[in-house]
Design an enzyme around this catalytic site. Structure first.
Site, mmCIF file in Angstrom:
data_model
loop_
_atom_site.group_PDB
_atom_site.id
_atom_site.type_symbol
_atom_site.label_atom_id
_atom_site.label_comp_id
_atom_site.label_asym_id
_atom_site.label_seq_id
_atom_site.Cartn_x
_atom_site.Cartn_y
_atom_site.Cartn_z
ATOM 1 N N ASN A 1 0.876 -1.174 0.000
ATOM 2 C CA ASN A 1 0.000 0.000 0.000
ATOM 3 C C ASN A 1 0.911 1.221 0.000
ATOM 4 O OD1 ASN A 1 -1.814 2.040 0.485
ATOM 5 N ND2 ASN A 1 -2.710 1.125 2.322
ATOM 6 N N ARG B 1 -2.594 -2.178 -3.447
ATOM 7 C CA ARG B 1 -3.778 -1.340 -3.299
ATOM 8 C C ARG B 1 -3.675 -0.193 -4.306
ATOM 9 N NH1 ARG B 1 -5.010 3.415 0.866
ATOM 10 N NH2 ARG B 1 -7.203 3.653 0.400
ATOM 11 N N HIS C 1 -12.928 2.800 -0.397
ATOM 12 C CA HIS C 1 -12.951 1.829 0.702
ATOM 13 C C HIS C 1 -13.606 0.513 0.262
ATOM 14 C CE1 HIS C 1 -12.894 5.291 3.887
ATOM 15 N NE2 HIS C 1 -11.661 4.821 3.699
ATOM 16 N N ARG D 1 -11.511 15.667 6.796
ATOM 17 C CA ARG D 1 -12.310 16.074 5.630
ATOM 18 C C ARG D 1 -13.729 16.408 6.043
ATOM 19 N NH1 ARG D 1 -11.205 10.815 2.941
ATOM 20 N NH2 ARG D 1 -8.964 10.825 2.664
ATOM 21 N N GLU E 1 -8.396 -4.946 5.202
ATOM 22 C CA GLU E 1 -8.256 -4.634 3.778
ATOM 23 C C GLU E 1 -7.071 -5.361 3.157
ATOM 24 O OE1 GLU E 1 -8.774 -0.457 5.190
ATOM 25 O OE2 GLU E 1 -9.519 -0.117 3.175
#
Ligand code: AMP
Length: 408
Positions: free
Chosen positions: A8, A101, A190, A251, A394
């Protein structure tokens, strides 16, 4: 036994996990982590990276401990050096594949892809949609390809799970020609997390995933909600970018777009500053000065009013999405909390679903607050909607998807 390296790569970070996967083990098995590590110069710069305080303690079996870009002699300066350092530490003998990823797969990628030159070119074409993430993801793939020639590389996209959205769910109501020309579309993110968590929710309930309608709430530093109908994503809160939807660590999530025009025209802010404001200085950090839910909860407990308001705004937004997705799904079997906040903050789970009893959504206080860590149900027995907590994984999902591609 298969050995899969999952990479990742962020703009200034490289995280890896190495898994040994016994033959026949599927997504619902516990991931057999052999090693993991991270190299990171500025965790805050990669907006999906966890806050500095909880970057993993880096070494399990072994791993890279240096940080990309630090000035100490020998510290990796780029992805190539970071991966080379990792490879010097861990045994990649018999490596079956590398899973990467990749944040943005646009409309091109509906499934993980075996990397070849055409796939690399297609990921590069999507850079305008993910200017921070896709270049870093590409760098990771290129580095792994050159350091591990002959090992299959697989790109696993955050967006792919959401390619089942109907046109009605993925279309923004703007001029159709403009949208088409510039790729304005709800892509969602996601996806690997919503995929594995929705399947694990069905497994937890002892039902086939095809029969279960779930709202998955991935509440980490980034946060998104997903309506999953029989294992397929039919609605998700992030859109063209990861900025839309729930309130996040830094965010804003949903906004009136006119706020942007207002800040530009009235406050004279350049677009780059508004971009930075909404992505890095909004959400919990904008409202209460902290992006870590643990710190926010501690401040709220001392009577801090900004922290209390931030908590209310955060939970209310989740509740609104639960209501919207319940209406979209028509029938709801489960709501599942996952990721750092979702798995660890009972106060958020309770507040986000408060007052929904008439929809059959109830959180049992004792179950919610029990200090358990695994997949579990936190609603009362026989509640119409099972409220669940399911740890996400993940990297394991990327590993099993990678093996699926290599085996095909
Ligand atoms: P993630 O992006 O999934 O790694 O989630 C990271 C976020 O989870 C952190 O920024 C924290 O806000 C939150 N978090 C982690 N542990 C806890 C905890 N015990 N209680 C509340 N929030 C937590």
């Amino acid at each position: 036994m298969s050995r899969v390296l999952v990479l990742n790569c962020g703009s200034s970070s490289l995280k890896y996990r190495l898994f040994d996967v016994p033959a026949g083990h599927g997504w619902n098995a516990a991931g057999g982590v052999v090693a993991r590590g991270a190299a990171d110069s500025d965790p805050a710069r990669d907006d999906e990276a966890p806050a500095a305080a909880e970057v993993e303690p880096v070494v399990v079996a072994s791993g890279v401990v240096e940080r990309i870009g630090e000035s100490e002699p020998g510290a990796p300066q780029n992805h190539a050096e970071a991966l080379a350092a990792a490879m010097a530490e861990i045994s990649l003998d018999g490596l079956t594949a590398v899973g990467h990823r990749v944040v943005h797969g646009g409309l091109t990628f509906t499934a993980p892809a075996l990397v070849d030159d055409a796939v690399l070119a297609a990921i590069a074409d999507l850079v305008p949609l993910a200017p921070l993430h896709n270049p870093a993801n590409l760098a990771g793939i290129q580095v792994a390809r050159s350091l591990l020639p002959g090992v299959p590389q697989v790109a696993v996209f955050d967006t792919a799970f959401h390619r089942t959205l109907s046109p009605a769910a993925s279309t923004y109501a703007i001029d159709a020609e403009t949208a088409e020309r510039y790729g304005i579309h709800r892509y969602g993110f996601h996806g690997t997390s919503h995929a594995i968590v929705s399947r694990r929710t069905a497994a937890l309930l002892g039902r086939p995933v095809e029969e279960v309608n779930t709202i998955t709430l991935h509440l980490g530093n980034g946060a998104s909600a997903c309506a999953v109908e029989g294992g397929r994503s039919v609605g998700t809160s992030m859109g063209l970018s990861p900025l839309e939807g729930l309130v996040m660590g830094t965010r804003s999530g949903d906004l009136d777009p006119a706020i942007i025009f207002h800040l530009h025209r009235v406050a004279g802010m350049p677009l780059s500053e508004i971009d930075e404001l909404l992505n890095r200085r909004s959400g919990l950090v904008g409202l209460a000065g902290v992006n870590d839910m643990r710190v926010l909860l501690a401040k709220r407990a001392t009577g801090d009013r900004a922290a209390a308001l931030a908590f209310e705004v955060y939970c209310r937004r989740i509740r609104s999405y639960v209501g919207a997705y319940y209406a979209d799904l028509g029938r709801l079997d489960a709501i599942t909390f996952t990721a750092g906040v979702g798995e660890n903050a009972p106060a958020v789970r309770a507040a986000a679903l408060a007052g929904l009893d008439r929809l059959g959504i109830v959180v049992d206080p004792a179950r919610n607050e029990a200090p358990e860590r695994g997949a579990r149900v936190i609603s009362p027995p026989d509640a119409p909607v099972a409220v669940c907590v399911v740890p996400t994984d993940e990297e394991w999902e990327i590993a099993t998807q990678t093996l699926g591609v290599v085996a095909a």
